[in-house]
Design an enzyme around this catalytic site. Structure first.
Site, PDB file in Angstrom:
ATOM      1  N   ALA A 135       0.901  -0.815  -0.046  1.00  0.00           N
ATOM      2  CA  ALA A 135      -0.340   0.168   0.207  1.00  0.00           C
ATOM      3  C   ALA A 135       0.878   1.079  -0.053  1.00  0.00           C
ATOM      4  O   ALA A 135       2.270   1.226   0.361  1.00  0.00           O
ATOM      5  CB  ALA A 135      -1.610  -0.353   0.927  1.00  0.00           C
ATOM      6  N   LYS A 136      -0.094   2.618  -0.317  1.00  0.00           N
ATOM      7  CA  LYS A 136       1.109   4.008  -0.314  1.00  0.00           C
ATOM      8  C   LYS A 136      -0.024   5.357  -0.321  1.00  0.00           C
ATOM      9  O   LYS A 136      -0.936   4.359  -0.241  1.00  0.00           O
ATOM     10  CB  LYS A 136       1.970   3.519  -1.232  1.00  0.00           C
ATOM     11  CG  LYS A 136       3.162   4.545  -1.219  1.00  0.00           C
ATOM     12  CD  LYS A 136       4.518   4.196  -0.731  1.00  0.00           C
ATOM     13  CE  LYS A 136       5.516   5.201  -0.627  1.00  0.00           C
ATOM     14  NZ  LYS A 136       6.417   4.287   0.424  1.00  0.00           N
ATOM     15  N   GLY A 137       0.653   6.737   0.378  1.00  0.00           N
ATOM     16  CA  GLY A 137       0.106   7.296   0.139  1.00  0.00           C
ATOM     17  C   GLY A 137       0.750   8.242   0.343  1.00  0.00           C
ATOM     18  O   GLY A 137       1.900   8.170   0.322  1.00  0.00           O
TER      19      GLY A 137
END
Length: 423
Positions: A112-114
């Site tokens: 995941a990444k933000g």
């Protein structure tokens, strides 16, 4: 190559680089290639609006993202980036690289990444706190210790993680230290986390140098990016007897043919916020950085730095990818032809997520390890992962990057296949 409707056609975008890397591994996946489209489609992409009241009373809006690329092997894991260039495609690519990275290291996480499109240096500390808390509330329904665990990245730090942890905890009505990693030590953070990524670059780099007959002591090192990763890697190589001769950050490129004093440079950077003006070396142009002669290059800044043009002129034997996606696919081919070994990002800079895993485990058990124990476990996991990739590269006669993808994609797609499709 399968494209998504909301993705640009830019062949040099981070997402295009990731897709090209996946394409190269498909011939080595056998029957599992039936599931390969899983790798080309993020599971979930969230775009949020973040209204922020500034200190002067005005209201500005910022765009935030959280992408969960693949959760077949466990909860999502990946950093949060605050940078003016953050966009959906970049966050998608970074989340996909996290999927590969966690699988290559055999950690029980998905990718995941933000990020928020913002220059954090332009905000006051109170504005930064309000921005972080609103962003956390906006993505709060898809993160959690068993769902998706954010961490620091470019432009964020342990303080930002503390605000995220507190906001999420207040919203669920119970303190949950495991919702993020990279926190301050006294809020459930792990010893060794801050230096973990740079340490992983050094550990894998020295192991590979030995394999290719390169003696670390006395060799010349170049580092692009002097943040958390670049500065720690530079320090460790310097302590091991290497000469770090040239360093570049956003402000300047500093060269000293006899080796830079890394401790003095770190002190200078802490005082002035950049390396510009450092008296222990001479300033050269940013383009000249790539034309110096050195043995080891550590790109530890942003993606897309090693272009085909630069790959043609680089004078080095070993590249250690401290950054995510610093080498474009066409540059990979040139480096291979020129017999320059590349330890890919998904192995080389995985020290951070490995110690994040240790932090997550420690938070669940409320039992904490000492730094010596953490470093020993980190070194063991990273060298084992590098060994597995090295063996796979030799067996398939491919680059270390394709081998890392082969190891990782097998694990991801076996998990996908065994879980099946619901409903």
């Amino acid at each position: 190559m399968h494209s998504l409707s909301y993705v640009s056609e830019n062949s040099h975008s981070a997402w295009a680089t990731y897709l090209a890397q996946v394409e190269r591994v498909l011939p080595h996946l056998g029957d599992l290639s039936r599931w390969a489209d899983t790798l080309r489609h993020p599971k979930r992409a969230l775009i949020v609006d973040i209204p922020l009241e500034m200190d002067d009373g005005t209201v500005r809006h910022f765009e935030g993202f959280r992408v969960q690329h693949n959760l077949s092997r466990g909860p999502g894991k990946g950093g949060v980036r605050y940078h003016p260039d953050v966009n959906l495609e970049e966050v998608m690519a970074l989340s996909a690289w996290m999927t590969i990275k966690c699988a290559a290291l055999n950690l029980p996480f998905g990718g995941a990444k933000g990020g928020i499109r913002v220059d954090p240096r332009e905000l006051s500390i109170k504005e930064l706190e309000r921005l972080t808390r609103r962003y956390t509330s906006e993505i709060g329904n898809i993160i959690g210790p068993q769902q998706d665990i954010p961490a620091p990245d470019v432009g964020t730090n342990p303080q930002v993680m503390a605000w995220m942890m507190d906001t999420w905890s207040m919203n669920v009505g119970a303190t949950s230290t495991g919702v993020v990693t990279g926190k301050p030590i006294h809020l459930g953070g792990s010893l060794g986390r801050v230096k973990a990524t740079g340490r992983g670059v050094f550990v894998t780099g020295t192991a590979m140098a030995e394999r290719i007959g390169l003696k670390v002591q006395g060799c010349c090192v170049a580092v692009q990016g002097f943040g958390n990763v670049g500065s720690v890697a530079a320090s460790l190589f310097s302590e091991a007897g290497a000469k770090v001769i040239v360093i570049q950050d956003h402000s300047a490129t500093v060269l000293n043919d006899d080796g830079l004093d890394i401790a003095a440079l770190i002190a200078w950077q802490q005082q002035y916020g950049c390396i510009a003006g450092f008296p222990g070396g001479r300033t050269i142009s940013s383009d000249d950085f790539w034309l110096q002669g050195f043995d080891i290059l550590i790109p530890a800044a942003l993606e897309g730095q090693i272009t085909a043009e630069r790959a043609n002129t680089l004078q080095c034997r070993l590249i250690l990818e401290g950054a995510n996606g610093p080498t474009l696919p066409e540059a990979d081919d040139i480096l291979l032809a020129r017999d320059i070994t590349v330890i890919p990002d998904v192995i080389c800079n995985a020290g951070g997520v490995t110690v994040s895993y240790f932090e997550w485990v420690q938070d669940f058990s409320s039992f904490f390890w000492n730094e010596e124990e953490i470093n020993a476990r980190l070194d063991q996991i990273m060298t084992q992962a590098l060994d597995a990739v090295w063996q796979k590269a030799r067996a398939l006669d491919v680059t270390l990057r394709t081998a890392a993808y082969a190891v990782a994609c097998e694990r991801i797609l076996i998990a996908r296949q065994e879980r099946g499709l619901y409903p």
